[in-house]
Design a protein around this motif. Structure first.
Motif, short mmCIF file in Angstrom:
data_model
loop_
_atom_site.label_atom_id
_atom_site.label_comp_id
_atom_site.label_asym_id
_atom_site.label_seq_id
_atom_site.Cartn_x
_atom_site.Cartn_y
_atom_site.Cartn_z
N ASP A 77 -33.85 87.01 101.16
CA ASP A 77 -34.86 87.24 102.19
C ASP A 77 -34.86 86.19 103.30
N TYR A 78 -34.42 84.99 102.97
CA TYR A 78 -34.57 83.87 103.91
C TYR A 78 -33.28 83.52 104.66
N CYS A 79 -32.18 84.17 104.34
CA CYS A 79 -30.88 83.62 104.73
C CYS A 79 -30.48 83.97 106.17
N GLU A 157 -17.70 77.65 97.98
CA GLU A 157 -19.11 77.98 97.71
C GLU A 157 -19.19 79.17 96.74
N CYS A 158 -20.10 79.05 95.79
CA CYS A 158 -20.27 80.09 94.77
C CYS A 158 -21.73 80.47 94.64
N ALA A 159 -21.97 81.72 94.26
CA ALA A 159 -23.30 82.15 93.84
C ALA A 159 -23.21 82.46 92.35
N LEU A 181 -22.65 75.34 94.22
CA LEU A 181 -23.30 76.50 93.61
C LEU A 181 -24.73 76.65 94.13
N GLY A 182 -25.05 77.85 94.61
CA GLY A 182 -26.40 78.10 95.13
C GLY A 182 -27.37 78.43 94.01
N VAL A 183 -28.12 77.43 93.57
CA VAL A 183 -29.10 77.62 92.48
C VAL A 183 -30.46 77.99 93.07
N GLY A 195 -35.76 87.36 96.85
CA GLY A 195 -34.67 88.33 97.02
C GLY A 195 -33.34 87.86 96.50
N ARG A 196 -33.33 86.85 95.62
CA ARG A 196 -32.06 86.45 95.00
C ARG A 196 -31.64 87.50 93.98
N VAL A 197 -30.34 87.66 93.79
CA VAL A 197 -29.92 88.63 92.77
C VAL A 197 -29.74 87.95 91.41
N ASP A 221 -27.16 73.50 94.97
CA ASP A 221 -28.12 73.63 96.07
C ASP A 221 -29.48 74.06 95.54
N LEU A 222 -30.52 73.38 96.01
CA LEU A 222 -31.91 73.79 95.76
C LEU A 222 -32.59 73.95 97.11
N ILE A 223 -33.73 74.64 97.12
CA ILE A 223 -34.51 74.77 98.36
C ILE A 223 -35.97 74.42 98.05
N VAL A 224 -36.57 73.58 98.90
CA VAL A 224 -38.03 73.39 98.79
C VAL A 224 -38.72 74.30 99.79
N LEU A 254 -36.79 74.94 103.33
CA LEU A 254 -36.70 76.34 103.72
C LEU A 254 -36.95 76.52 105.21
N GLU A 255 -36.03 77.18 105.88
CA GLU A 255 -36.24 77.59 107.26
C GLU A 255 -36.59 79.07 107.23
N ILE A 256 -37.38 79.50 108.20
CA ILE A 256 -37.72 80.93 108.28
C ILE A 256 -37.11 81.45 109.58
N PRO A 257 -35.82 81.76 109.54
CA PRO A 257 -35.14 82.16 110.77
C PRO A 257 -35.65 83.51 111.25
N LEU A 258 -35.64 83.70 112.57
CA LEU A 258 -36.05 84.97 113.14
C LEU A 258 -35.06 86.02 112.63
C1 LIG Z 1 -23.93 80.15 102.19
S1 LIG Z 1 -25.15 79.70 101.08
C2 LIG Z 1 -24.41 79.20 99.51
C3 LIG Z 1 -23.64 80.06 98.59
C4 LIG Z 1 -24.19 81.35 98.04
N1 LIG Z 1 -24.15 82.33 99.07
C5 LIG Z 1 -25.57 81.28 97.44
O1 LIG Z 1 -26.51 81.54 98.16
O2 LIG Z 1 -25.69 81.02 96.24
C6 LIG Z 1 -25.50 78.05 101.58
C7 LIG Z 1 -26.84 77.48 101.23
O3 LIG Z 1 -27.69 77.55 102.36
C8 LIG Z 1 -29.01 77.41 101.94
N2 LIG Z 1 -29.85 78.28 102.80
C9 LIG Z 1 -29.59 79.53 103.20
N3 LIG Z 1 -30.60 80.00 103.98
C10 LIG Z 1 -31.52 78.99 104.07
C11 LIG Z 1 -32.77 78.86 104.71
N4 LIG Z 1 -33.32 79.86 105.42
N5 LIG Z 1 -33.42 77.68 104.59
C12 LIG Z 1 -32.89 76.66 103.87
N6 LIG Z 1 -31.71 76.74 103.22
C13 LIG Z 1 -31.03 77.90 103.32
C14 LIG Z 1 -29.06 77.81 100.47
O4 LIG Z 1 -29.47 76.72 99.69
C15 LIG Z 1 -27.63 78.18 100.16
O5 LIG Z 1 -27.25 77.76 98.88
#
Ligand SMILES: C[S@@+](CC[C@H](N)C(=O)[O-])C[C@H]1O[C@@H](n2cnc3c(N)ncnc32)[C@H](O)[C@@H]1O
Ligand code: SF4
Length: 452
Positions: A77-79, A157-159, A181-183, A195-197, A221-224, A254-258
């Motif tokens: 949802d946030y990416c 990079e891995c999910a 690894l995106g945790v 919305g993570r799978v 990777d973690l997100i606050v 966490l960023e909340i991109p448009l």
């Molecule tokens: C390309 S993704 C990493 C690999 C994989 N796609 C995953 O999500 O597990 C890079 C990293 O960006 C961070 N990220 C993505 N969108 C973000 C957002 N809106 N605010 C902060 N961090 C974000 C996440 O922590 C993510 O692991």
């Protein structure tokens, strides 16, 4: 969740953020200077000129390769990264062909014919979504075009859900040294709400496989500030992550991109809980970094801590922040070559069409002046917490305390930076908001403009 309560929370959160003058939405993370919105199509002829210039003198200089893999199982949802969730195996196959063809185009230029990479990064999207066969085809193909004999670090990079032992083994055999690894969080409810799978058990399974295969550095990777995250869920997640003893932990705010589902839900009042404001995110990140230090980690940047700073370097970041050349391949990737920034087109169809026609798939560019190169390196190095006076003197013949005297005075008065003969350092409070401070060092015409 009661919608009325949600709205009143949101109003309170919005008011709090007006007071601190920081919008909840929009970009925060700065990956380069000048902002992308200043790059233009009109500057593209400069790229073609540069590519035809022999670069013999730069043969021994560091060179990075970035490869963008724009595929995910589902968009979180946030990416804000460019990625597609509706592509077939045949589409991915065609994309790998295009990436290899684009690399060949660069190899045939005078500027890059003799250069070899010293660091490589596969970012996404989700590179681990590629099958073991596609991974092999992509890496071998790339190594054929740009040999890896000098590569010190190759990150992939891995999910969690898409990681398998077979893929990891292939990566290791093909020279990947660093897994990221995106945790995001180790709480199934929080993961679902964003919305993570993947679920926590997928992280555990991926982690076991990663450790069994063995890589020099594994970053988690973690997100606050995720929706539904509380102090308790975050500190439990971080404790578990620390218990896993990864070489590196990265904590993003966490960023909340448009144009993300999260942004739309925020504006529709459809979130189950008000999003954390920047004060909350900074405080949580600050506590996270302190907990990592307590556990023996060393803070190496505004977001990351490593177990052993001598062994667990992040070459990709360190080299870029010191002005190294970077060749970005794949849709939307950006490059920095001899002081020239350029970015590929950001739509997959257009990218594929241009590469198939044998053209560089370029969208926009920006030629930096010497002073802009200095500013670029200065602000990027501040993200690591220190800009070394001797480095800028040797590289640019500039005294940074003089060059940036005015913003330095203001930011030191606010307690966010310190300046001495050795250079400029962020305080911890400054580091937690560092991306917000950087535009103070930009010339007026680059301040307050859109980031992308
Ligand atoms: C390309 S993704 C990493 C690999 C994989 N796609 C995953 O999500 O597990 C890079 C990293 O960006 C961070 N990220 C993505 N969108 C973000 C957002 N809106 N605010 C902060 N961090 C974000 C996440 O922590 C993510 O692991
Ligand atoms: S955070 Fe990772 S998995 Fe989620 S949409 Fe972005 S790139 Fe894809």
């Amino acid at each position: 969740v009661n919608a009325g309560a949600t709205n009143s929370h949101q109003i309170a959160a919005a008011a709090a953020c007006l007071a601190c003058d920081e919008p909840l939405e929009g970009n925060y993370f700065v990956s380069t200077y000048p902002p992308f919105s200043a790059w233009t199509r009109a500057a593209l002829p400069e790229v073609h000129r540069l590519l035809q210039a022999p670069a013999a003198a730069r043969q021994d200089e560091p060179l990075g390769l970035y490869v963008h893999v724009p595929f995910c199982v589902k968009r979180c949802d946030y990416c804000y990264y460019l990625s597609y969730a509706d592509k077939s195996a045949a589409d991915i196959d065609a994309y790998v062909d295009a990436v290899l063809a684009e690399a060949q185009l660069y190899r045939r230029t005078a500027a890059l014919a003799e250069r070899t990479p010293t660091f490589v990064y596969f970012g996404g999207g989700t590179p681990s979504l590629l099958s073991a066969r596609e991974i092999e085809r992509l890496l071998r193909g790339l190594q054929h075009v740009f040999p890896w004999a000098r590569v010190q670090e190759a990150t992939f990079e891995c999910a969690p859900q898409s990681v398998t032992q077979a893929k990891l083994r292939r990566l290791r055999e093909l020279g990947v040294t660093r897994i990221s690894l995106g945790v995001q969080e180790l709480d199934d409810d929080v993961l679902r709400l964003n919305g993570r799978v993947h679920l926590v058990r997928h992280v555990e399974r991926a982690w076991e496989a990663i450790r069994r295969v063995g890589f020099d550095v594994v970053n988690l990777d973690l997100i606050v500030g995720l929706v539904g995250q509380t102090e308790a869920t975050f500190s439990r997640s971080l404790d578990r992550v620390i218990g896993m003893q990864p070489e590196c932990v990265t904590i993003y705010q966490l960023e909340i991109p448009l144009n993300t589902p999260l942004y739309r839900a925020l504006h529709a009042g459809a979130l189950p809980q008000a999003p954390a404001n920047w004060d909350i995110k900074r405080a949580r990140l600050g506590r996270g970094l302190a907990a990592l230090e307590q556990a023996g980690y060393t803070v190496r940047s505004a977001y990351a801590a490593v177990r052993d700073p001598r062994r667990h370097r992040f070459v990709y970041q360190d080299e870029q922040y010191r002005g190294a050349d970077l060749l970005g391949i794949g849709v939307a990737s950006f490059s920095y070559l001899a002081g020239l920034h350029f970015q590929n087109v950001t739509a997959l169809d257009a990218y594929l069409t241009l590469v198939r026609q044998g053209q560089f798939p370029l969208g926009r560019a920006y030629a930096l002046t010497d002073d802009e190169r200095l500013t670029r390196e200065f602000v990027l190095q501040l993200k690591l917490g220190v800009a070394d006076a001797a480095y800028f003197h040797a590289s640019f013949g500039t005294d940074i305390s003089q060059r940036f005297a005015e913003p330095l005075r203001e930011l030191t008065q606010r307690g966010w930076l310190t300046v001495d003969a050795g250079g400029v350092r962020t305080t911890r409070e400054g580091l937690l908001r560092v991306d917000r401070l950087l535009s103070a060092f930009y010339p007026a015409h680059h301040r307050g403009i859109r980031y992308t």
